[in-house]
Design a protein around this motif. Structure first.
Motif, PDB file in Angstrom:
ATOM      1  N   THR A  87       0.630  -1.046  -0.112  1.00 25.44           N
ATOM      2  CA  THR A  87       0.028  -0.007   0.327  1.00 25.44           C
ATOM      3  C   THR A  87       0.736   1.196   0.447  1.00 25.44           C
ATOM      4  O   THR A  87       1.459   1.144   0.489  1.00 25.44           O
ATOM      5  CB  THR A  87      -0.935   0.125   0.875  1.00 25.44           C
ATOM      6  OG1 THR A  87      -1.486  -1.021   0.719  1.00 25.44           O
ATOM      7  CG2 THR A  87      -1.804   1.159   1.135  1.00 25.44           C
ATOM      8  N   ALA A 127      -8.785   4.066  -3.284  1.00 23.04           N
ATOM      9  CA  ALA A 127      -8.036   2.953  -3.673  1.00 23.04           C
ATOM     10  C   ALA A 127      -7.737   2.714  -5.085  1.00 23.04           C
ATOM     11  O   ALA A 127      -8.817   1.650  -5.088  1.00 23.04           O
ATOM     12  CB  ALA A 127      -7.713   1.819  -2.541  1.00 23.04           C
ATOM     13  N   LEU A 162      -3.639   5.422  -2.570  1.00 22.09           N
ATOM     14  CA  LEU A 162      -4.669   6.552  -1.988  1.00 22.09           C
ATOM     15  C   LEU A 162      -4.407   7.821  -1.850  1.00 22.09           C
ATOM     16  O   LEU A 162      -3.821   8.352  -2.670  1.00 22.09           O
ATOM     17  CB  LEU A 162      -4.641   6.257  -0.850  1.00 22.09           C
ATOM     18  CG  LEU A 162      -4.476   4.798  -0.920  1.00 22.09           C
ATOM     19  CD1 LEU A 162      -4.404   3.724   1.358  1.00 22.09           C
ATOM     20  CD2 LEU A 162      -5.591   3.313  -0.883  1.00 22.09           C
TER      21      LEU A 162
END
Length: 411
Positions: A2, A80, A70
């Motif tokens: 992420t 996202a 994001l």
């Protein structure tokens, strides 16, 4: 995996939250910034109550390192976007998305969670999730769209099997799904009346509309297999002194298949905020939908949007448009005119352009006063909160039963 973009905001960590507010995870086949439509209307309202994460389908780029980008929208929705290398095998792409999703949700452990699906295909990487409730907001019959994945119907059945609530975007979809799930609710296309009513205020017209001949007949929306381009060309040929304005991105069809006559203006996509100014510069609207499998179940959001803007509109005989907005079975007039071919469209538009508009607008406003995206979201949220409470009670009952069982066993 992420990766939070600089200046963006991911869902808050549990430590930063004063209360364990509910996380609403939306899994969508649509992009947040593509066209402002049903998901955006609903989820911007959801963000006033829940922490909303909108997970899109991947973007594929040559040589990209898999990551999840994001960013936070002004409305408070966290978007996202999985980024994957071009050419990655399908199985590896699914595994990468599952890993990204797990990383995204790891800090959210212990929070109430709603999984909100727009596409059954997302089950390929999210079937392992155990949300408190699962919602399937079925806004389209995706299996009927051009290029639908072979597993769409199989995965939709799996999604229906696990969903706690099913919402449909129109009556035709409701009738198609109501016998496949115990809790199906119909929530047809709604309207932000104040936004589109601004078209009636006589504001300055957009620069690219200035000088175009009148009457101006307009369309806005995605230009894809649901449109009948031949109908647009035939109508423009029948009325060469009229201007036809077409707003929207062209996807899944060859742009060379579109008619290019001197009185047709293909202006491309425009921001949702700009639409009232364009509609205010038109004299009528039209919805030249094809009559095929892809339009069998649609309930066009643009129908009430045209009406809120004060524009008379004619449509091909799409079932939900005819039943909800067209002429009544007793023969009385509807709010939308229906026509099947170019000659019918021309006659309907001639009639609408010539008739007094004030009596028709009174009928329009009475009807639109009965619907709104605020009302739709409020009713959806009420159903979800009831389902969440029921889930909580079930979990407590099970926990209590387990404690009794363990006590009896001497643990």
């Amino acid at each position: 995996m992420t990766d939070v973009l600089p200046g963006s905001a991911a869902p808050r960590s549990a430590a930063a939250r004063p209360t364990p507010s509910t996380l609403l995870l939306c899994l969508s086949h649509l992009r947040w910034n593509f066209v402002f439509q049903r998901p955006q209307h609903l989820l911007t309202r959801a963000a006033q109550t829940y922490d909303v994460v909108f997970l899109e389908e991947p973007l594929y780029q040559p040589g990209a390192t898999p990551r999840l980008d994001l960013h936070r929208t002004p409305e408070g929705v966290t978007v996202a976007v999985p980024l994957l290398p071009e050419g990655i095998p399908a199985a590896a792409a699914i595994a990468a998305q599952r890993s990204m999703l797990n990383d995204l949700l790891a800090p959210e452990a212990g929070r109430p969670m709603i999984a909100w699906y727009y596409t059954p295909m997302a089950l390929e990487f999210s079937a392992h999730l155990r949300p408190d409730i699962t919602v399937y907001d079925c806004m389209d019959e995706l299996s009927a769209f051009r290029g639908a994945p072979p597993r769409m119907l199989e995965l939709e059945q799996a999604l229906l099997n696990r969903a706690d609530l099913v919402f449909t975007g129109g009556r035709s979809l409701y009738e198609a799904k109501r016998n496949r799930h115990a809790r199906v609710s119909c929530f047809p296309s709604s309207i932000d009346t104040a936004h589109f009513a601004a078209a009636r205020n006589g504001a300055a017209e957009p620069a690219d509309m200035a000088g175009l001949a009148r009457p101006r007949i307009g369309f806005f929306g995605v230009v894809d297999e649901r449109m009948n381009p031949a109908l647009v060309g035939e109508l423009a040929a029948l009325r060469p002194d009229w201007t036809f304005v077409m707003i929207g991105p062209v996807v899944k069809i060859d742009p060379t298949e579109l008619p290019h006559l001197p009185n047709i203006q293909w202006v491309g996509g425009r921001d949702y905020k700009q639409l009232p100014a364009y509609l205010g510069a038109w004299d009528a609207g039209f919805m030249p939908f094809a009559q095929n499998e892809s339009t069998r179940f649609i309930s066009p959001t643009k129908t009430p949007e045209f009406l809120a803007a004060g524009l008379p509109v004619v449509s091909t005989p799409i079932t939900d448009v005819v039943r909800d907005w067209g002429p009544k079975p007793d023969g009385s007039a509807g709010l939308v005119e229906i026509a099947e071919d170019a000659e019918g469209f021309a006659r309907a538009l001639d009639m609408m352009l010539a008739r007094p508009r004030a009596p028709w607008l009174k009928q329009v406003d009475r009807r639109l006063a009965q619907i709104s995206w605020d009302r739709t979201w409020s009713e959806m949220r009420g159903l979800m909160e009831t389902a969440l409470r029921a889930t909580t009670r079930t979990a407590r009952t099970r926990a209590a039963a387990e404690m009794v069982k363990r006590a009896a066993a001497g643990d």
